[in-house]
Design a protein around this motif. Structure first.
Motif, PDB file in Angstrom:
ATOM      1  N   UNK A 444      68.200  57.681  18.179  1.00  6.79           N
ATOM      2  CA  UNK A 444      67.749  58.638  17.119  1.00  6.79           C
ATOM      3  C   UNK A 444      68.220  59.951  17.404  1.00  6.79           C
ATOM      4  N   UNK A 445      68.101  60.477  18.525  1.00  7.78           N
ATOM      5  CA  UNK A 445      68.508  61.839  19.026  1.00  7.78           C
ATOM      6  C   UNK A 445      70.126  61.892  18.993  1.00  7.78           C
ATOM      7  N   UNK A 446      70.761  60.917  19.381  1.00  7.53           N
ATOM      8  CA  UNK A 446      72.243  60.941  19.365  1.00  7.53           C
ATOM      9  C   UNK A 446      72.762  61.010  17.975  1.00  7.53           C
ATOM     10  N   UNK A 447      71.932  60.167  17.109  1.00  2.66           N
ATOM     11  CA  UNK A 447      72.527  60.108  15.709  1.00  2.66           C
ATOM     12  C   UNK A 447      72.250  61.506  15.004  1.00  2.66           C
ATOM     13  N   UNK A 448      71.401  62.244  15.503  1.00  5.75           N
ATOM     14  CA  UNK A 448      70.842  63.823  14.966  1.00  5.75           C
ATOM     15  C   UNK A 448      71.802  64.720  15.148  1.00  5.75           C
ATOM     16  N   UNK A 449      72.298  64.828  16.568  1.00  8.38           N
ATOM     17  CA  UNK A 449      73.225  65.703  17.062  1.00  8.38           C
ATOM     18  C   UNK A 449      74.644  65.351  16.622  1.00  8.38           C
ATOM     19  N   UNK A 450      74.931  64.024  16.192  1.00  3.54           N
ATOM     20  CA  UNK A 450      76.339  63.749  15.563  1.00  3.54           C
ATOM     21  C   UNK A 450      76.225  64.374  14.134  1.00  3.54           C
ATOM     22  N   UNK A 451      75.247  64.216  13.569  1.00  2.00           N
ATOM     23  CA  UNK A 451      75.208  64.633  12.049  1.00  2.00           C
ATOM     24  C   UNK A 451      74.952  66.175  11.956  1.00  2.00           C
ATOM     25  N   UNK A 452      74.520  66.800  12.788  1.00  2.00           N
ATOM     26  CA  UNK A 452      74.425  68.406  12.850  1.00  2.00           C
ATOM     27  C   UNK A 452      74.504  68.971  14.104  1.00  2.00           C
ATOM     28  N   UNK A 453      75.374  70.013  14.290  1.00  2.00           N
ATOM     29  CA  UNK A 453      75.855  70.693  15.560  1.00  2.00           C
ATOM     30  C   UNK A 453      74.220  71.877  15.884  1.00  2.00           C
ATOM     31  N   UNK A 454      73.741  71.547  17.075  1.00  2.00           N
ATOM     32  CA  UNK A 454      72.731  72.494  17.455  1.00  2.00           C
ATOM     33  C   UNK A 454      72.908  73.379  18.515  1.00  2.00           C
ATOM     34  N   UNK A 455      72.216  74.556  18.905  1.00  2.00           N
ATOM     35  CA  UNK A 455      72.458  75.353  19.849  1.00  2.00           C
ATOM     36  C   UNK A 455      71.672  75.014  21.036  1.00  2.00           C
ATOM     37  N   UNK A 456      70.258  74.566  20.712  1.00  2.00           N
ATOM     38  CA  UNK A 456      69.311  74.250  21.458  1.00  2.00           C
ATOM     39  C   UNK A 456      68.630  72.998  21.126  1.00  2.00           C
ATOM     40  N   UNK A 457      68.342  72.309  22.053  1.00  2.00           N
ATOM     41  CA  UNK A 457      67.351  71.161  21.836  1.00  2.00           C
ATOM     42  C   UNK A 457      66.235  71.222  22.600  1.00  2.00           C
ATOM     43  N   UNK A 458      64.897  71.055  22.018  1.00  2.00           N
ATOM     44  CA  UNK A 458      63.851  71.304  23.106  1.00  2.00           C
ATOM     45  C   UNK A 458      63.128  69.829  23.004  1.00  2.00           C
ATOM     46  N   UNK A 459      62.602  69.375  24.225  1.00  2.00           N
ATOM     47  CA  UNK A 459      61.985  67.998  24.427  1.00  2.00           C
ATOM     48  C   UNK A 459      61.275  67.969  25.554  1.00  2.00           C
ATOM     49  N   UNK A 460      60.391  66.930  25.525  1.00  2.00           N
ATOM     50  CA  UNK A 460      59.408  66.790  26.590  1.00  2.00           C
ATOM     51  C   UNK A 460      60.137  66.272  27.932  1.00  2.00           C
ATOM     52  N   UNK A 465      61.547  58.431  31.141  1.00  3.83           N
ATOM     53  CA  UNK A 465      62.649  58.022  30.166  1.00  3.83           C
ATOM     54  C   UNK A 465      63.146  59.561  29.575  1.00  3.83           C
ATOM     55  N   UNK A 466      62.442  60.584  29.650  1.00  4.44           N
ATOM     56  CA  UNK A 466      62.905  61.652  29.207  1.00  4.44           C
ATOM     57  C   UNK A 466      64.262  62.659  29.876  1.00  4.44           C
ATOM     58  N   UNK A 467      64.368  62.172  31.145  1.00  3.32           N
ATOM     59  CA  UNK A 467      65.451  62.786  31.639  1.00  3.32           C
ATOM     60  C   UNK A 467      66.702  61.897  31.181  1.00  3.32           C
ATOM     61  N   UNK A 468      66.663  60.691  31.297  1.00  2.00           N
ATOM     62  CA  UNK A 468      67.633  59.728  30.545  1.00  2.00           C
ATOM     63  C   UNK A 468      67.981  60.220  29.255  1.00  2.00           C
ATOM     64  N   UNK A 469      66.928  60.805  28.391  1.00  2.00           N
ATOM     65  CA  UNK A 469      67.642  61.232  27.053  1.00  2.00           C
ATOM     66  C   UNK A 469      67.914  62.546  27.026  1.00  2.00           C
ATOM     67  N   UNK A 470      67.466  63.487  27.963  1.00  2.00           N
ATOM     68  CA  UNK A 470      68.308  64.742  28.305  1.00  2.00           C
ATOM     69  C   UNK A 470      69.835  64.500  28.668  1.00  2.00           C
ATOM     70  N   UNK A 471      69.978  63.469  29.557  1.00  2.00           N
ATOM     71  CA  UNK A 471      71.505  63.154  30.142  1.00  2.00           C
ATOM     72  C   UNK A 471      72.386  62.587  28.985  1.00  2.00           C
ATOM     73  N   UNK A 472      71.915  61.726  28.123  1.00  2.00           N
ATOM     74  CA  UNK A 472      72.644  61.723  26.985  1.00  2.00           C
ATOM     75  C   UNK A 472      72.713  62.517  26.119  1.00  2.00           C
ATOM     76  N   UNK A 473      71.936  63.311  25.715  1.00  2.00           N
ATOM     77  CA  UNK A 473      72.076  64.666  25.006  1.00  2.00           C
ATOM     78  C   UNK A 473      73.213  65.606  25.433  1.00  2.00           C
ATOM     79  N   UNK A 474      73.075  65.554  26.785  1.00  2.00           N
ATOM     80  CA  UNK A 474      74.334  66.501  27.404  1.00  2.00           C
ATOM     81  C   UNK A 474      75.570  65.857  27.201  1.00  2.00           C
ATOM     82  N   UNK A 475      75.834  64.689  27.247  1.00  2.00           N
ATOM     83  CA  UNK A 475      76.834  63.846  27.266  1.00  2.00           C
ATOM     84  C   UNK A 475      77.587  63.856  25.775  1.00  2.00           C
ATOM     85  N   UNK A 476      76.674  63.541  24.880  1.00  2.00           N
ATOM     86  CA  UNK A 476      77.206  63.499  23.409  1.00  2.00           C
ATOM     87  C   UNK A 476      77.052  64.503  22.739  1.00  2.00           C
TER      88      UNK A 476
END
Length: 642
Positions: A444-460, A465-476
């Protein structure tokens, strides 16, 4: 309409290299696709030609959907940068090749060949082999071959990139003449702005896979709508000011606007653009005809043939943040680029170190983009602290904000929950969008950052699994990350951990850009190994002192801290001693395969310091490396598929 592209997207190994590009090109138009290397422009050309597959979207040529057709069925001519001539064939045979495989009669082939060789200025050279021709002549043969079977669309992928400057100018003029004579709709890919200005009826400017702006060359140069286009098309002086009903304020200086990018009425931040040729220079303020910026020191003068380039240094302007030219790290001056004719230079001679008054003849205001923030939630109480802190920061920064809710079951109850979140957090946000996805967190998060460019993502950072999500966001994605463990107050003291070097500069610059909105003070910390040499001490001290000056220019009070010892222990000790309530770290660089992993020192810090928010800043140099890896992979795949 000759060419219609609808939502074209392309990924390589899961990495998006073209993001939802839509474009219409009229019959007979010469359209130039312009952007830096690796921006996705050549990939778009190859998708149009059928040389690269399309993951999403469609290509329509002269009303015919060709998305699934083979290259030879599309009626497209393609000219490559490396000529791609058949080395064992003569010039005449190369030009006739496409006609021969289409079983055109020999007499017609010869007629068309001779006609085209004359058109490109190679009449009488049909018997020569490619090795007997210059680079410019070989490129003309490639153009004639592409035009031989009268394609409906002509595609040229940086065709002059390997040629010297004089030949490039000559070929550009010939190409434009030929295109006007035959009227073929043409797309020309380049990263050369002069080439784009000379050739294009319209330009499309791309960056990191996105088509940012489209328009006539003069319009994009004089009235750009985005910071990237303003600074990419020619040299730009770009400052942050405030727009009023009758002009723009740059600090306390008021300037009437001759043009504006519809920044809106009332008092709001804008980016103020003036080109080097818009600057006026005089010995005194009274001799300037237009509004005055102030007195500057001439830092550098460069002879450029018919005109002269000057680099000017202004003292800091209160309340003004310079964007371009980029201010050197640690400097508190405002740099300007100016040009003037040789007649003007002779009439008012200047030398480096001279003092000169600076005025501005013409300005253009771009609506300031501000920050764009993404807040992530699965609707559970665990993600509520990240939502609340993110919304608080977004209000203070006047950021455009998206709240993305993700759930495996996109039920009516979850929809109601998202509506409640919107109502509770949306007050005071200048622009808020809520989106729902019936997907797990990562897709869900990867599809959103592909749809729209952001300066900052805020997450728990509280749940498994939160750090796995963070790593994927940094990668994509392109965004920085703010990881929030539990309920937090607004940070008042922030520790920025840096190492001397380009990534450390990016950490300071983005942290300052964010902190200035909520009045936090900062400590700039560098940790040296216990056995560091005196030279390392001096370098680190200079670097963090420059960081303090850079933050001061952004309006953030700061102090420097230098420690020695084990990195994690020293960061933890400084966090406790300084009473800091947020930590800033540089995001780890990608591995050689382009994948991001929150491991090493950064991973250990995230695991050890679970009580405070952590801002992970992606370095621009690291992002360029990641994009280069993806771009290189895409080129390799294209070579395999050719």
């Amino acid at each position: 309409m000759s060419i219609l592209l609808e939502q074209l997207s392309k990924r390589y190994d899961g990495h998006p290299v073209v993001h939802s590009v839509s474009l219409e090109i009229a019959d007979g138009e010469f359209f130039v696709l312009l952007g830096p290397s690796g921006s996705g422009k050549s990939t778009i050309l190859r998708m149009i030609a059928g040389l690269s597959s399309i993951d999403h979207g469609r290509v329509v040529l002269r009303g015919r959907d060709v998305t699934r057709l083979q290259p030879q069925e599309r009626g497209v001519g393609f000219v490559f940068q490396n000529y791609a001539l058949f080395r064992h064939m003569s010039v005449a045979e190369n030009v006739e090749f496409g006609l021969k495989i289409r079983k055109i009669a020999p007499a017609e082939r010869r007629r068309r060949r001779d006609e085209l060789l004359e058109l490109v200025g190679l009449a009488g050279l049909g018997a020569r082999m490619p090795r007997q021709l210059s680079g410019g002549q070989q490129q003309r043969v490639a153009l004639a071959r592409a035009l031989a079977y009268a394609p409906e669309v002509l595609l040229l992928d940086e065709p002059f990139g390997a040629l010297d400057a004089k030949i490039r100018v000559e070929l550009r003029r010939n190409l434009r003449r030929i295109q006007r004579e035959i009227g073929t709709t043409t797309i020309f890919v380049t990263h050369d702005q002069e080439e784009a200005f000379e050739l294009g009826d319209r330009l499309g400017v791309m960056n990191v896979g996105r088509l940012l702006e489209v328009g006539p060359p003069e319009e994009l140069y004089q009235h750009p709508q985005t910071e990237f286009v303003a600074t990419f098309l020619g040299t730009a002086n770009l400052l942050v000011g405030r727009c009023t009903d009758d002009g723009v304020l740059v600090g306390t200086l008021h300037f009437p606007l001759s043009t504006a990018a519809r920044p809106g009425n009332g008092d709001r931040r804008v980016q103020v653009l003036f080109r080097p040729e818009d600057i006026a220079l005089a010995p005194s303020a009274e001799e300037l005809a237009g509004p005055t910026l102030g007195a500057a020191e001439v830092e550098q003068i460069t002879f450029a043939g018919s005109f002269e380039r000057l680099r000017l240094r202004l003292p800091p302007i209160a309340g003004v943040r310079p964007i371009a030219p980029e201010v050197p790290y640690g400097s508190d001056a405002v740099l300007l680029e100016a040009t003037r004719s040789q007649d003007q230079a002779r009439g008012f001679p200047l030398a480096p170190g001279a003092r000169v008054w600076v005025g501005v003849r013409r300005m253009h205001a771009l609506a300031h983009p501000g920050l764009r923030m993404l807040l992530l939630t699965d609707g559970t109480p665990a993600t509520q602290p990240a939502l609340e802190l993110g919304a608080q920061l977004a209000r203070l920064a006047h950021a455009r904000t998206t709240i993305l809710g993700y759930s495996r079951e996109n039920s009516p109850a979850f929809g109601q929950q998202m509506q409640q979140i919107r109502e509770s957090l949306g007050s005071g946000l200048p622009a808020l969008e809520t989106r729902q996805a019936d997907l797990p967190a990562i897709p869900a998060a990867l599809a959103e950052v592909e749809r729209q460019s952001y300066d900052l993502a805020v997450l728990s950072s509280h749940q498994a699994g939160d750090l796995d999500l963070a790593a994927q966001l940094l990668q994509r994605g392109d965004q920085h990350l703010l990881l929030v463990p539990d309920a937090q107050t607004l940070p008042e003291r922030v520790l920025i951990c840096v190492a001397a070097g380009e990534p450390g500069k990016d950490d300071v610059l983005f942290a300052g850009r964010l902190l200035r909105h909520f009045g936090a003070a900062a400590g700039v910390l560098s940790v040296l190994r216990a056995a560091a040499a005196p030279a390392e001490h001096e370098r680190a001290e200079r670097f963090i002192a420059a960081g303090v000056r850079t933050l001061a220019l952004l309006g953030v009070p700061a102090h420097s801290v230098l420690r020695q010892g084990a990195v994690i222990e020293q960061i933890a000790a400084e966090m406790a001693a300084g009473g800091y309530d947020m930590l800033v770290l540089g995001a780890p660089p990608p591995r050689d395969d382009g994948r991001a992993v929150l491991a090493g020192v950064v991973g250990e810090i995230l695991s050890a310091m679970t009580a405070r928010p952590v801002l992970l800043v992606r370095s621009a140099s690291v992002a360029r490396r990641r994009w280069h890896i993806v771009s290189r992979q895409s080129i390799d795949m294209q070579e395999i598929n050719r």
